[in-house]
Design an enzyme around this catalytic site. Sequence first.
Site, PDB file in Angstrom:
ATOM      1  N   SER A  72       0.785  -1.242   0.000  1.00 13.92           N
ATOM      2  CA  SER A  72       0.000   0.000   0.000  1.00 13.92           C
ATOM      3  C   SER A  72       0.814   1.287   0.000  1.00 13.92           C
ATOM      4  O   SER A  72       0.225   2.377  -0.131  1.00 13.92           O
ATOM      5  CB  SER A  72      -0.953   0.015   1.208  1.00 13.92           C
ATOM      6  OG  SER A  72      -2.054  -0.830   0.976  1.00 13.92           O
ATOM      7  N   LYS A  75       0.181   3.831  -2.732  1.00 15.20           N
ATOM      8  CA  LYS A  75      -0.825   4.896  -2.682  1.00 15.20           C
ATOM      9  C   LYS A  75      -0.191   6.287  -2.569  1.00 15.20           C
ATOM     10  O   LYS A  75      -0.862   7.298  -2.816  1.00 15.20           O
ATOM     11  CB  LYS A  75      -1.785   4.652  -1.522  1.00 15.20           C
ATOM     12  CG  LYS A  75      -2.629   3.385  -1.689  1.00 15.20           C
ATOM     13  CD  LYS A  75      -3.570   3.194  -0.504  1.00 15.20           C
ATOM     14  CE  LYS A  75      -4.517   2.015  -0.726  1.00 15.20           C
ATOM     15  NZ  LYS A  75      -3.842   0.710  -0.549  1.00 15.20           N
ATOM     16  N   SER A 130      -6.208   3.674   4.127  1.00 11.31           N
ATOM     17  CA  SER A 130      -5.622   2.774   3.128  1.00 11.31           C
ATOM     18  C   SER A 130      -6.700   2.005   2.377  1.00 11.31           C
ATOM     19  O   SER A 130      -6.545   0.825   2.049  1.00 11.31           O
ATOM     20  CB  SER A 130      -4.636   1.788   3.782  1.00 11.31           C
ATOM     21  OG  SER A 130      -3.783   1.218   2.809  1.00 11.31           O
ATOM     22  N   LYS A 243       3.371   6.234   5.078  1.00 12.51           N
ATOM     23  CA  LYS A 243       2.367   5.256   4.661  1.00 12.51           C
ATOM     24  C   LYS A 243       2.849   3.857   4.978  1.00 12.51           C
ATOM     25  O   LYS A 243       4.021   3.525   4.770  1.00 12.51           O
ATOM     26  CB  LYS A 243       2.104   5.393   3.150  1.00 12.51           C
ATOM     27  CG  LYS A 243       0.974   4.507   2.651  1.00 12.51           C
ATOM     28  CD  LYS A 243      -0.361   5.030   3.139  1.00 12.51           C
ATOM     29  CE  LYS A 243      -1.497   4.069   2.798  1.00 12.51           C
ATOM     30  NZ  LYS A 243      -1.490   2.867   3.697  1.00 12.51           N
TER      31      LYS A 243
END
Length: 524
Positions: A72, A75, A130, A243
């Site tokens: 993730s 992103k 997320s 993140k």
Amino acid sequence: MRFLIRKQLPAVLLCVSLAMHLYFLNPSIVYAAPAPWPECRSISAEGGILMDANSGAVLYGKNIHEPYFPASITKILTALIVIENCNLDDVVTFSHSAVYDVEEGSTNANMEEGDRMTVRDCLYAMMLKSANEVSNALAEHVATSIPAFSAMMNAKALSLGCTDSHFNNPSGLNDPDHYTSAYDMALIAQAAFQNETFARIASTLYYDLPPTKRNPEGLRIYPGHQMLKKNLSNFYPGVIGGKTGYTSLAGNTLVTCAQRGNLRLVTVVLNGHQTHYADTRTMLNFGFRNFRSLDISDLDTSYTSIENDMTIAGLPTTDLSVLHIQEGRKITLPINSEFADVTSSISYDISPGMPEGAIAQIKYDYDGRMVGFTHLIVNEQKEKEVELIAEVPTSLSQTEELESEENTDSPKVVSQSSSDQETTIDGHKGGISLHIPTSAWIVLAVLTALAIIAGGTTLLKLYVENRKSERVIRYRRRQQRLQDMGISSDEFDRLLQQRRRGRTLPSHTARRYSPSVKKRKRRR
């Protein structure tokens, strides 16, 4: 100032000559080598990197160009592209494919087909929660389809200098053709955190999403990055944001940006084994304890030295006052080192990413590592001012005529005799009071004004003559150097114009002006 420097130049050259003479007579004098690059304790993850977000210098790395699945942290790139291509108040409508074309059990914000949220709300849901279906919806909003958005992702990554990556979806869910490296991910994070909107979203501690079909009362969301939260053991002072990521193929991944003072660091952990926070802490501690960030424009004057009034590292120019080092660029050095330990090199390759007016790029190396770069800029405004000086002598002739007229018509100063004095004070005898006629006051005022004008005119004349003399000297020096190099004035001016317009020098000319490398050394 230039006049004073020119007068003192013989003394400076004498000192340099004497220093060289002493050096060769005393071979025991040696130059100190730069201090070795600090060493960092190895991290447990398969891949990782510590980068200065301001300079781009890699301070520590482990398998930084090996490809890994990002999960993730993908992103971050998705958010950057959305921010650059959308209005935050635009409305995103969730399609069936956006909501349901995700892995079962993957992270989501409980959205349903037909839900509508602004781009702003979607960005917070994607970065903090997320949410994978939100990533899909944003991609479709920007590019109409996931494949089209993936093409935008790869193009953006390439423009940032990424060469080890390929992105196949906006969320980072498992895909054999979706991978990146620690170095590429650091470049992406560096660009993202330079964007104020992204940095604000990534640093948010909570956000309230609006009501939707499955969340009729709205939904409060929190970031997954534990180093942002003061009530958790992984909290780290100075963390701006980041993140998290995890899939069965990628393992733990983590991107973090932290700042203390003027040193801003970015870390990336790939394929971690439940040690991604410990690895990140190790790298951040190493960076903040061992390095400092400095402004290049405050330190490097070698490329704008008045000693080289026509040639700058192989690049000819008529007046170095129109050249300056790009402001705001940083260099990263070990705490116990000096700027004199750095090696600089200049390149004339013009690329689309260079700032306006750039004619060359200067790179800085320390102990074989790139620690920063900047650009040499042509100050067009200053160049225009230099060209306008040529018009001053025309106006000077008018000033001289005015000065001549003023000197001819100026009245003479007449002293007043003591017999004109009266011996009265307030109408009584015993004191002396000076009574100057009104006409005398007028004459005195006129004389004062004329004296000021004459003085200003004289100063202007001296200034212009000095500048004119400097231009003559520069012109002669330039002609001599052009003659020595075997090129005409027209050819020289054409080459300089090509540089300013971002063109590449012809091959036969490029060989004449080979890039130079300057090494600064200090005495021990």
